[in-house]
Design a protein around this motif. Structure first.
Motif, PDB file in Angstrom:
ATOM      1  N   GLY A 171       0.803  -1.624   0.081  1.00  0.00           N
ATOM      2  CA  GLY A 171       0.036   0.202  -0.199  1.00  0.00           C
ATOM      3  C   GLY A 171       0.907   0.907  -0.216  1.00  0.00           C
ATOM      4  N   TYR A 172      -0.210   2.366   0.117  1.00  0.00           N
ATOM      5  CA  TYR A 172       0.339   3.847  -0.308  1.00  0.00           C
ATOM      6  C   TYR A 172       0.132   4.593   0.379  1.00  0.00           C
ATOM      7  N   LEU A 173       1.278   5.769   1.334  1.00  0.00           N
ATOM      8  CA  LEU A 173       0.479   5.938   2.385  1.00  0.00           C
ATOM      9  C   LEU A 173       0.993   7.658   1.905  1.00  0.00           C
ATOM     10  N   ALA A 174      -0.041   9.100   1.807  1.00  0.00           N
ATOM     11  CA  ALA A 174       0.554   9.949   0.473  1.00  0.00           C
ATOM     12  C   ALA A 174       0.312  10.928   1.315  1.00  0.00           C
ATOM     13  N   PHE A 175       1.200  12.170   1.221  1.00  0.00           N
ATOM     14  CA  PHE A 175       0.607  13.710   2.256  1.00  0.00           C
ATOM     15  C   PHE A 175      -1.044  14.133   1.309  1.00  0.00           C
ATOM     16  N   VAL A 176      -1.709  14.342   2.461  1.00  0.00           N
ATOM     17  CA  VAL A 176      -2.944  14.493   2.695  1.00  0.00           C
ATOM     18  C   VAL A 176      -2.779  15.625   0.888  1.00  0.00           C
ATOM     19  N   PRO A 177      -3.422  16.043  -0.013  1.00  0.00           N
ATOM     20  CA  PRO A 177      -3.702  16.576  -0.765  1.00  0.00           C
ATOM     21  C   PRO A 177      -4.943  17.570  -0.473  1.00  0.00           C
ATOM     22  N   GLN A 178      -4.805  18.400  -1.621  1.00  0.00           N
ATOM     23  CA  GLN A 178      -5.930  19.446  -1.852  1.00  0.00           C
ATOM     24  C   GLN A 178      -7.189  18.602  -2.161  1.00  0.00           C
ATOM     25  N   PRO A 179      -8.380  19.015  -1.599  1.00  0.00           N
ATOM     26  CA  PRO A 179      -9.562  18.232  -1.746  1.00  0.00           C
ATOM     27  C   PRO A 179      -9.711  17.696  -3.685  1.00  0.00           C
ATOM     28  N   GLY A 180      -9.966  18.989  -4.500  1.00  0.00           N
ATOM     29  CA  GLY A 180      -9.275  18.942  -6.347  1.00  0.00           C
ATOM     30  C   GLY A 180      -8.294  17.581  -6.059  1.00  0.00           C
ATOM     31  N   GLU A 181      -7.458  17.742  -6.072  1.00  0.00           N
ATOM     32  CA  GLU A 181      -6.429  17.079  -6.504  1.00  0.00           C
ATOM     33  C   GLU A 181      -6.656  15.076  -5.486  1.00  0.00           C
ATOM     34  N   LEU A 182      -7.860  14.752  -4.918  1.00  0.00           N
ATOM     35  CA  LEU A 182      -7.947  13.639  -4.439  1.00  0.00           C
ATOM     36  C   LEU A 182      -8.035  12.437  -5.771  1.00  0.00           C
ATOM     37  N   ALA A 183      -9.220  12.838  -6.110  1.00  0.00           N
ATOM     38  CA  ALA A 183     -10.137  11.934  -7.133  1.00  0.00           C
ATOM     39  C   ALA A 183      -8.344  11.996  -8.642  1.00  0.00           C
ATOM     40  N   THR A 184      -8.014  12.610  -8.616  1.00  0.00           N
ATOM     41  CA  THR A 184      -6.544  12.492  -9.226  1.00  0.00           C
ATOM     42  C   THR A 184      -5.387  11.439  -9.121  1.00  0.00           C
ATOM     43  N   LEU A 185      -5.346  11.192  -7.696  1.00  0.00           N
ATOM     44  CA  LEU A 185      -4.452  10.825  -6.462  1.00  0.00           C
ATOM     45  C   LEU A 185      -4.882   9.048  -6.967  1.00  0.00           C
ATOM     46  N   GLY A 186      -6.228   9.191  -6.444  1.00  0.00           N
ATOM     47  CA  GLY A 186      -6.418   8.095  -6.235  1.00  0.00           C
ATOM     48  C   GLY A 186      -6.434   7.091  -7.776  1.00  0.00           C
ATOM     49  N   ARG A 187      -6.980   7.868  -9.355  1.00  0.00           N
ATOM     50  CA  ARG A 187      -6.544   6.995  -9.795  1.00  0.00           C
ATOM     51  C   ARG A 187      -5.230   6.694 -10.793  1.00  0.00           C
ATOM     52  N   ALA A 188      -4.128   8.117  -9.957  1.00  0.00           N
ATOM     53  CA  ALA A 188      -2.876   7.370 -10.671  1.00  0.00           C
ATOM     54  C   ALA A 188      -1.631   6.059  -9.679  1.00  0.00           C
ATOM     55  N   TRP A 189      -2.697   6.057  -8.101  1.00  0.00           N
ATOM     56  CA  TRP A 189      -2.510   4.754  -7.199  1.00  0.00           C
ATOM     57  C   TRP A 189      -3.190   3.800  -8.343  1.00  0.00           C
ATOM     58  N   ARG A 190      -4.111   3.462  -8.451  1.00  0.00           N
ATOM     59  CA  ARG A 190      -5.355   2.196  -9.352  1.00  0.00           C
ATOM     60  C   ARG A 190      -4.524   2.149 -10.074  1.00  0.00           C
ATOM     61  N   ALA A 191      -4.232   3.046 -11.265  1.00  0.00           N
ATOM     62  CA  ALA A 191      -3.594   2.517 -12.678  1.00  0.00           C
ATOM     63  C   ALA A 191      -2.356   1.964 -12.204  1.00  0.00           C
ATOM     64  N   GLN A 192      -1.239   2.522 -11.813  1.00  0.00           N
ATOM     65  CA  GLN A 192      -0.259   2.103 -11.087  1.00  0.00           C
ATOM     66  C   GLN A 192      -0.335   0.201 -10.993  1.00  0.00           C
ATOM     67  N   VAL A 193      -1.560   0.260  -9.670  1.00  0.00           N
ATOM     68  CA  VAL A 193      -1.469  -0.649  -9.320  1.00  0.00           C
ATOM     69  C   VAL A 193      -1.994  -1.975 -10.454  1.00  0.00           C
ATOM     70  N   ALA A 194      -2.544  -1.451 -10.488  1.00  0.00           N
ATOM     71  CA  ALA A 194      -3.307  -2.611 -12.387  1.00  0.00           C
ATOM     72  C   ALA A 194      -1.901  -2.963 -13.176  1.00  0.00           C
ATOM     73  N   ALA A 195      -1.465  -1.939 -13.476  1.00  0.00           N
ATOM     74  CA  ALA A 195      -0.390  -1.774 -14.675  1.00  0.00           C
ATOM     75  C   ALA A 195       1.080  -2.697 -14.216  1.00  0.00           C
ATOM     76  N   GLN A 196       1.184  -3.089 -12.193  1.00  0.00           N
ATOM     77  CA  GLN A 196       1.839  -4.005 -12.224  1.00  0.00           C
ATOM     78  C   GLN A 196       1.430  -5.457 -11.773  1.00  0.00           C
ATOM     79  N   HIS A 197       0.389  -5.196 -12.261  1.00  0.00           N
ATOM     80  CA  HIS A 197      -0.189  -6.949 -11.571  1.00  0.00           C
ATOM     81  C   HIS A 197      -1.029  -7.215 -12.566  1.00  0.00           C
ATOM     82  N   ASP A 198      -0.868  -9.181 -12.853  1.00  0.00           N
ATOM     83  CA  ASP A 198      -1.594  -9.521 -13.953  1.00  0.00           C
ATOM     84  C   ASP A 198      -3.358  -9.894 -13.660  1.00  0.00           C
ATOM     85  N   THR A 199      -3.195  -9.707 -12.200  1.00  0.00           N
ATOM     86  CA  THR A 199      -4.930 -10.345 -11.758  1.00  0.00           C
ATOM     87  C   THR A 199      -5.354  -8.901 -10.985  1.00  0.00           C
ATOM     88  N   PRO A 200      -6.728  -9.167 -10.073  1.00  0.00           N
ATOM     89  CA  PRO A 200      -7.083  -7.206  -9.532  1.00  0.00           C
ATOM     90  C   PRO A 200      -6.239  -7.966  -8.133  1.00  0.00           C
TER      91      PRO A 200
END
Length: 342
Positions: A233-262
């Motif tokens: 898992g990954y614990l990031a510094f608290v972002p601004q409210p408008g940056e939360l969705a971008t942070l979430g998408r970036a992390w999920r995309a990287q996790v999906a890209a690095q593993h063959d199964t969900p």
């Protein structure tokens, strides 16, 4: 053959497989208490005392406050790894060495997860850290969550005789040795920095549930794709409210890209929290974190949950109210809406 509703989407097609954690983490009490897809829990970074403007807490009544947080349903208590007082930084966290302190808190609490934000891995000897972590995991009943950082205080590194600029490489090297020791019986490894093992010796004790959750605290001088592949898992510094969705998408995309199964690898956020007296005061950035009233905090946490954040670690040491009052407000407004997973 009828398709089970649980396995189909609204159009009747089989649903995509739901991500799940590593099998060893699916049984780990600390991981299970804090992290679940679609939900958010709340933890506290120690000390359990407000002391704005002072480098050190008194630590008076800290055991009683930890027990109260446990009873109220706070998800986790997080310990920082600050071995020395540097006047330039003016902050010594909870004073006590974090792994020693976790052992003490494990003996006086029952359910609350006990974590680190984070152990400065490049300055630690991974063989001893593996022994300590496995011992703590056993003694706490599987409540240890091992947050690992690269450290951000250049003044510490000369005290250990370590080159500050090497911390990214040392982090990867130490982490590989740590994982091997904790997860392989009679481990084998070869490290230029941390020794050699030829499969003749075994670590005792073993982790209580087969795996100890290891999360990155900050990017730890690593690329996000490396964290997504190797860490739990990954614990990031608290972002601004408008940056939360971008942070979430970036992390999920990287996790999906690095593993063959969900696979479910939780995203957390953390930082200083200054509780404002106006309950509706919205998120406002302050050095090292944010300020908000209790309703403003709830609004922010709802946005974070929607963005896929699974945990927030709050450090209210910069707040002006007594810590007991902060816990009261969290218990009244925040914890019922964002409960720990029993």
């Amino acid at each position: 053959m009828n398709t089970s509703p649980a396995l189909a989407d609204r159009h009747g097609s089989p649903a995509a497989p739901q991500p799940s954690p590593h099998p060893g983490l699916a049984r780990h009490p600390g991981f299970r208490r804090l992290f679940r897809p679609g939900a958010l829990t709340v933890g506290l970074i120690l000390p359990l005392e407000t002391h704005p403007g002072r480098p050190a807490p008194t630590m008076e009544g800290h055991i009683e406050m930890a027990q109260r947080a446990d009873r109220l349903g706070v998800g986790a208590l997080w310990m920082r790894d600050i071995p020395f007082y540097d006047p330039h930084y003016g902050d010594v966290a909870q004073i006590f060495e974090p792994l020693v302190y976790i052992a003490h808190l494990a003996a006086v609490t029952r359910r609350i997860a006990l974590g680190t934000t984070g152990i400065v891995l490049p300055t630690r000897e991974p063989l001893m850290l593996a022994k300590q972590a496995a011992s703590l995991d056993q003694l706490s009943g599987g409540r240890l969550v091992l947050g690992l950082s690269s450290g951000d205080r250049p003044s510490d590194y000369p005290m250990f005789g370590i080159d500050y600029e090497s911390r990214g490489e040392r982090y990867r090297d130490a982490y590989g040795v740590l994982r091997t020791l904790l997860e392989q019986r009679y481990p084998r490894y070869d490290s230029a920095r941390f020794g050699h093992a030829g499969g003749l010796l075994d670590l005792v004790p073993r982790p209580a549930f087969g795996r100890i959750p290891a999360i990155a605290v900050g990017q730890s001088q690593q690329h996000l794709d490396w964290l997504a592949r190797h860490m739990d898992g990954y614990l990031a510094f608290v972002p601004q409210p408008g940056e939360l969705a971008t942070l979430g998408r970036a992390w999920r995309a990287q996790v999906a890209a690095q593993h063959d199964t969900p696979v479910f690898k939780p995203l957390g956020i953390g930082g200083y929290f200054d509780l404002h007296e106006d309950p509706h005061h919205p998120f406002m950035r302050v050095p090292g974190g944010f300020r908000a009233g209790r309703e403003g905090l709830r609004d922010y946490l709802e946005q974070a949950r929607e963005a896929g954040v699974s945990h927030i670690a709050l450090n209210p040491k910069v707040s002006r109210q007594p810590y007991a009052e902060i816990l009261d407000q969290l218990a009244d407004t925040i914890l019922p809406a964002f409960p720990a997973h029993e």
